[in-house]
Design an enzyme around this catalytic site. Structure first.
Site, PDB file in Angstrom:
ATOM      1  N   ASP A  93     -30.680  -9.551 -22.069  1.00  0.00           N
ATOM      2  CA  ASP A  93     -30.766 -10.957 -21.507  1.00  0.00           C
ATOM      3  C   ASP A  93     -29.559 -11.316 -20.731  1.00  0.00           C
ATOM      4  OD1 ASP A  93     -32.395 -14.141 -22.658  1.00  0.00           O
ATOM      5  OD2 ASP A  93     -32.175 -12.950 -20.563  1.00  0.00           O
ATOM      6  N   ASP A 267     -41.001  -9.746 -26.226  1.00  0.00           N
ATOM      7  CA  ASP A 267     -39.780  -9.553 -27.278  1.00  0.00           C
ATOM      8  C   ASP A 267     -40.086 -10.792 -27.951  1.00  0.00           C
ATOM      9  OD1 ASP A 267     -38.172 -11.768 -25.264  1.00  0.00           O
ATOM     10  OD2 ASP A 267     -37.324 -11.686 -27.262  1.00  0.00           O
TER      11      ASP A 267
HETATM   12  C1  LIG Z   1     -38.440 -17.515 -28.043  1.00  0.00           C
HETATM   13  N1  LIG Z   1     -38.642 -17.910 -26.796  1.00  0.00           N
HETATM   14  C2  LIG Z   1     -38.065 -17.501 -25.623  1.00  0.00           C
HETATM   15  N2  LIG Z   1     -38.336 -18.394 -24.608  1.00  0.00           N
HETATM   16  C3  LIG Z   1     -37.449 -17.768 -23.419  1.00  0.00           C
HETATM   17  C4  LIG Z   1     -37.367 -17.989 -22.020  1.00  0.00           C
HETATM   18  C5  LIG Z   1     -36.294 -17.250 -21.338  1.00  0.00           C
HETATM   19  C6  LIG Z   1     -35.910 -17.497 -20.032  1.00  0.00           C
HETATM   20  O1  LIG Z   1     -36.712 -18.481 -19.574  1.00  0.00           O
HETATM   21  N3  LIG Z   1     -34.924 -17.008 -19.756  1.00  0.00           N
HETATM   22  C7  LIG Z   1     -34.161 -15.996 -20.340  1.00  0.00           C
HETATM   23  N4  LIG Z   1     -33.146 -15.448 -19.536  1.00  0.00           N
HETATM   24  N5  LIG Z   1     -34.452 -16.033 -21.489  1.00  0.00           N
HETATM   25  C8  LIG Z   1     -35.521 -16.385 -22.321  1.00  0.00           C
HETATM   26  C9  LIG Z   1     -35.680 -16.161 -23.525  1.00  0.00           C
HETATM   27  C10 LIG Z   1     -34.589 -15.213 -24.488  1.00  0.00           C
HETATM   28  C11 LIG Z   1     -35.455 -13.804 -24.390  1.00  0.00           C
HETATM   29  C12 LIG Z   1     -34.442 -12.781 -25.075  1.00  0.00           C
HETATM   30  C13 LIG Z   1     -33.875 -12.923 -26.174  1.00  0.00           C
HETATM   31  C14 LIG Z   1     -33.004 -12.031 -26.907  1.00  0.00           C
HETATM   32  C15 LIG Z   1     -32.676 -11.107 -26.120  1.00  0.00           C
HETATM   33  C16 LIG Z   1     -33.299 -10.787 -25.025  1.00  0.00           C
HETATM   34  C17 LIG Z   1     -33.910 -11.739 -24.453  1.00  0.00           C
HETATM   35  C18 LIG Z   1     -36.666 -16.808 -24.154  1.00  0.00           C
HETATM   36  N6  LIG Z   1     -36.973 -16.730 -25.571  1.00  0.00           N
END
Ligand SMILES: CNc1nc2cc3c(=O)[nH]c(N)nc3c(CCc3ccccc3)c2[nH]1
Length: 373
Positions: A93, A267
């Site tokens: 991310d 994820d």
């Molecule tokens: C739990 N809910 C949740 N909603 C999210 C929305 C977003 C979003 O709108 N933008 C971004 N960039 N990331 C999000 C993430 C994190 C996902 C993640 C976590 C860990 C490792 C790799 C990826 C989210 N996670």
């Protein structure tokens, strides 16, 4: 395995898709569940076990890794795959979401985000360009654009401002990423719970011709039906020949309903985090092993599972380990939960191949509802 990034559709069943993402480091069978390995480890698991359970890809986190051990150090140590001994694809991310949710956010403007480290309080600035640079230093295979994810509920003005800035950041990330054939940079659709903003975001990102797209801004506390509506609205304006990644989702029920709407990649920290706290996911629904009713229940979680954690250990022992806060308790439940999530995804993939996804979905939901025998 290919020298470039390719997504091919193998079968469809309604809006559900069975596909494959091929990259130099390996192939990702979709629909895919991607275990979260935030700081270079899937907590309480050996990565060999994570692989044996069927994971084709794991997630890393720019926010955590940039604070510790630091991207330049990871690069000096040979990159993330070498360091953690995971030779298969890794998705990272961009760090934006974690900055909002984890750190003392100090400033967010056109240039990027300025925040205090939750590790040592040091000040950090991350621009879209720096986020892509960090993900490159980590040697990440699928890199996410820097974006701003607004927590719901929020005002339409706020949601539009964040969505438009995320679009500008997507263009800057695309320029910074350049042309890396064996890797991909995914755009992230924002727009909160406002259909016309979702549409604008998806269409503008499609115009950047990226290799894949995520649906962001969801799983941030909104009701499931809002999430599902926004998935339908967003997918309607996303290219069908590119992979679709729904960020942060979700429970088994969330994933079934999202696959039915056309999502390819998921994820969620649910199976790992809740496992450490005593929650077991099974074919018959969830079981909270902290509950005293399990204290003398000699049955395993699921005698039909081929995962030793589900088949060979009594609920009484799991209850004891969780109550005693023993590491083995979290290890066994994490193992069980990731096994259940990957078995569910394997069942979903097979059902789509055989054109019986609707039946599979109904049968699976019925068995959960039947509850624990
Ligand atoms: C739990 N809910 C949740 N909603 C999210 C929305 C977003 C979003 O709108 N933008 C971004 N960039 N990331 C999000 C993430 C994190 C996902 C993640 C976590 C860990 C490792 C790799 C990826 C989210 N996670």
């Amino acid at each position: 395995m290919t020298e470039t990034f390719q997504f091919k559709l193998i079968a469809t069943d309604g809006k559900a898709r069975r596909g494959e993402v091929s990259m130099p480091r390996g192939t990702i069978r979709t629909p895919a569940f991607m275990p979260v390995g935030t700081v270079g480890t899937v907590k309480a698991m050996y990565l060999d076990q994570v692989r044996e359970l069927g994971a084709d890809i794991i997630l890393g986190n720019t926010y955590h890794l940039m604070l510790r051990p630091g991207p330049e150090r990871v690069a000096r140590l040979g990159g993330l795959h070498e360091l953690i001994r995971w030779p298969h694809p890794i998705l990272t991310d961009s760090g934006g979401f974690q900055v909002m949710s984890l750190s003392g956010l100090r400033k967010l403007d056109e240039q990027g985000v300025t925040f205090k480290s939750h590790v040592d309080g040091a000040l950090h600035h991350m621009s879209p360009e720096r986020s892509i640079e960090i993900q490159g230093l980590l040697d990440s295979d699928i890199q996410m654009q820097l974006d701003e994810c607004v927590a719901l509920p929020a005002s339409p003005k706020e949601i539009e401002r964040a969505m438009e800035m995320s679009l500008r950041w997507a263009e800057r990330c695309k320029v910074a990423f350049g042309d890396q054939p064996g890797k991909a940079m995914f755009g992230i659709v924002q727009g909160g719970d406002i259909p016309h903003l979702r549409e604008r975001s998806a269409q503008a990102l499609a115009g950047l011709n990226l290799k894949g797209y995520a649906i962001g801004g969801l799983a941030v506390g909104e009701p499931q039906e809002v999430m599902l509506d926004m998935i339908d609205t967003t997918i309607a304006h996303m290219p069908s020949e590119k992979p679709r990644y729904l960020m942060g989702v979700g429970t088994p029920d969330d994933m079934l309903k999202s696959v039915a709407r056309g999502i390819d990649m998921f994820d969620c920290v649910m199976p790992t985090r809740s496992g450490r706290h005593g929650l077991a996911f099974t074919r018959r629904g969830r079981i909270n092993l902290r509950n005293a009713r399990h204290a003398e229940d000699m049955r395993p979680l699921d005698e039909e599972s081929n995962c030793p954690a589900a088949r060979d250990y009594s609920r009484a022992y799991l209850h004891h380990l969780i109550r005693a806060n023993e590491s083995l308790g979290g290890m066994l439940l994490t193992w069980n939960n990731l096994a259940y999530y990957q078995d569910l995804m394997a069942g979903i993939r097979k059902a789509i191949e055989e054109g019986r996804f609707a039946d599979f979905m109904a049968e699976t939901q019925e068995e959960w509802a039947r509850g624990d025998l």
